[in-house]
Write a protein that holds these residues in place. Structure first.
Motif, mmCIF file in Angstrom:
data_model
loop_
_atom_site.group_PDB
_atom_site.id
_atom_site.type_symbol
_atom_site.label_atom_id
_atom_site.label_comp_id
_atom_site.label_asym_id
_atom_site.label_seq_id
_atom_site.Cartn_x
_atom_site.Cartn_y
_atom_site.Cartn_z
ATOM 1 N N THR A 89 21.424 2.984 22.223
ATOM 2 C CA THR A 89 20.610 2.026 22.816
ATOM 3 C C THR A 89 19.971 0.839 21.928
ATOM 4 O O THR A 89 20.242 1.071 20.607
ATOM 5 C CB THR A 89 19.381 2.570 23.526
ATOM 6 N N HIS A 123 23.246 6.010 24.541
ATOM 7 C CA HIS A 123 23.767 5.388 25.829
ATOM 8 C C HIS A 123 24.746 6.158 26.462
ATOM 9 O O HIS A 123 24.879 6.381 27.713
ATOM 10 C CB HIS A 123 24.346 4.074 25.628
ATOM 11 N N LYS A 124 25.913 6.621 25.642
ATOM 12 C CA LYS A 124 27.244 7.200 25.804
ATOM 13 C C LYS A 124 27.754 7.385 24.766
ATOM 14 O O LYS A 124 27.775 7.222 23.476
ATOM 15 C CB LYS A 124 27.989 6.717 27.078
ATOM 16 N N ILE A 167 23.803 14.041 25.321
ATOM 17 C CA ILE A 167 23.343 12.657 25.705
ATOM 18 C C ILE A 167 22.244 12.429 26.771
ATOM 19 O O ILE A 167 21.184 11.830 26.368
ATOM 20 C CB ILE A 167 24.672 11.955 26.642
ATOM 21 N N ASN A 168 22.240 13.568 27.600
ATOM 22 C CA ASN A 168 21.024 13.737 28.465
ATOM 23 C C ASN A 168 19.625 14.063 27.823
ATOM 24 O O ASN A 168 18.682 13.392 28.139
ATOM 25 C CB ASN A 168 21.151 14.646 29.718
ATOM 26 N N ASP A 169 19.623 14.592 26.741
ATOM 27 C CA ASP A 169 18.468 15.215 25.930
ATOM 28 C C ASP A 169 18.153 14.246 24.968
ATOM 29 O O ASP A 169 17.066 14.201 24.335
ATOM 30 C CB ASP A 169 18.907 16.174 25.286
ATOM 31 N N ASN A 170 18.800 13.055 24.752
ATOM 32 C CA ASN A 170 18.603 11.786 23.819
ATOM 33 C C ASN A 170 18.418 10.545 24.186
ATOM 34 O O ASN A 170 19.577 10.169 24.630
ATOM 35 C CB ASN A 170 19.501 11.948 22.420
ATOM 36 N N LYS A 171 17.148 10.062 24.363
ATOM 37 C CA LYS A 171 17.043 8.435 25.097
ATOM 38 C C LYS A 171 17.922 7.344 24.158
ATOM 39 O O LYS A 171 17.992 6.479 24.667
ATOM 40 C CB LYS A 171 15.628 8.509 25.399
ATOM 41 N N GLU A 213 27.465 16.100 27.578
ATOM 42 C CA GLU A 213 26.868 15.358 28.387
ATOM 43 C C GLU A 213 25.305 15.822 28.082
ATOM 44 O O GLU A 213 24.440 15.075 28.455
ATOM 45 C CB GLU A 213 27.225 15.749 29.968
ATOM 46 N N SER A 214 25.089 17.299 27.821
ATOM 47 C CA SER A 214 23.824 17.673 27.708
ATOM 48 C C SER A 214 23.055 17.092 26.521
ATOM 49 O O SER A 214 21.913 16.651 26.549
ATOM 50 C CB SER A 214 23.782 19.152 27.728
ATOM 51 N N THR A 241 30.659 19.368 29.121
ATOM 52 C CA THR A 241 29.579 19.589 29.650
ATOM 53 C C THR A 241 28.413 19.673 28.618
ATOM 54 O O THR A 241 27.155 19.206 28.478
ATOM 55 C CB THR A 241 29.511 20.974 30.248
#
Length: 152
Positions: A89, A70-71, A63-67, A60-61, A57
């Protein structure tokens, strides 16, 4: 004289039996120690692995906080080899070499701190990183000295 030889033979045989008995006891004690160590390691591993949902978790947070991420794929083994595959990216390709190294190092340190805070690794534990393009091409990786080395 014969009595002295018989007496020394009996003493020698007794010492041999005592040595064998002590050797057998030491093997049993060693075996019990190994068994207890395996049981303790198994319990520690179960406790560490029970924290994986929290670790997942938190990653995942991140990853979601950094544009620019990608994964992240990961391989975590309690008291074993730990590394992440950071898929970036296309922004990676527009950065300078120093920015790339700093970014990879920052992500590596963030994931390492998550693992440490959740009790999965010690503070001096090692976490390897492979930076990958979305296509799966290796762009950078950490070396034995934990430095980020860019690929050509």
């Amino acid at each position: 004289m014969d009595k002295d030889i018989k007496k020394s033979d009996k003493i020698f045989k007794g010492l041999i039996r005592l040595t064998i008995a002590l050797f057998a006891i030491s093997i049993v004690i060693f075996g019990l120690g190994v068994y207890k160590n395996k049981q303790a390691f198994k319990k520690e591993t179960q406790v560490a692995m029970s924290k994986m949902p929290v670790i997942e978790t938190r990653i995942e947070s991140l990853i979601n906080d950094n544009k620019d991420i990608h994964k992240i794929n990961y391989n975590f083994e309690y008291k074993g080899t730990n590394f992440i595959e950071l898929y970036v990216t296309d922004a990676w390709f527009y950065s300078t070499d120093i920015e790339k190294k700093r970014f990879a190092k920052a992500v590596q340190e963030n994931v390492k701190s998550i693992l440490f805070e959740e009790g999965f690794i010690r503070s001096d534990g090692r976490l390897g990183i492979y930076v990958m393009s979305i296509d799966g091409i290796t762009l950078a990786e950490s070396n034995i000295n934990n430095e980020i080395k860019l690929k050509d």
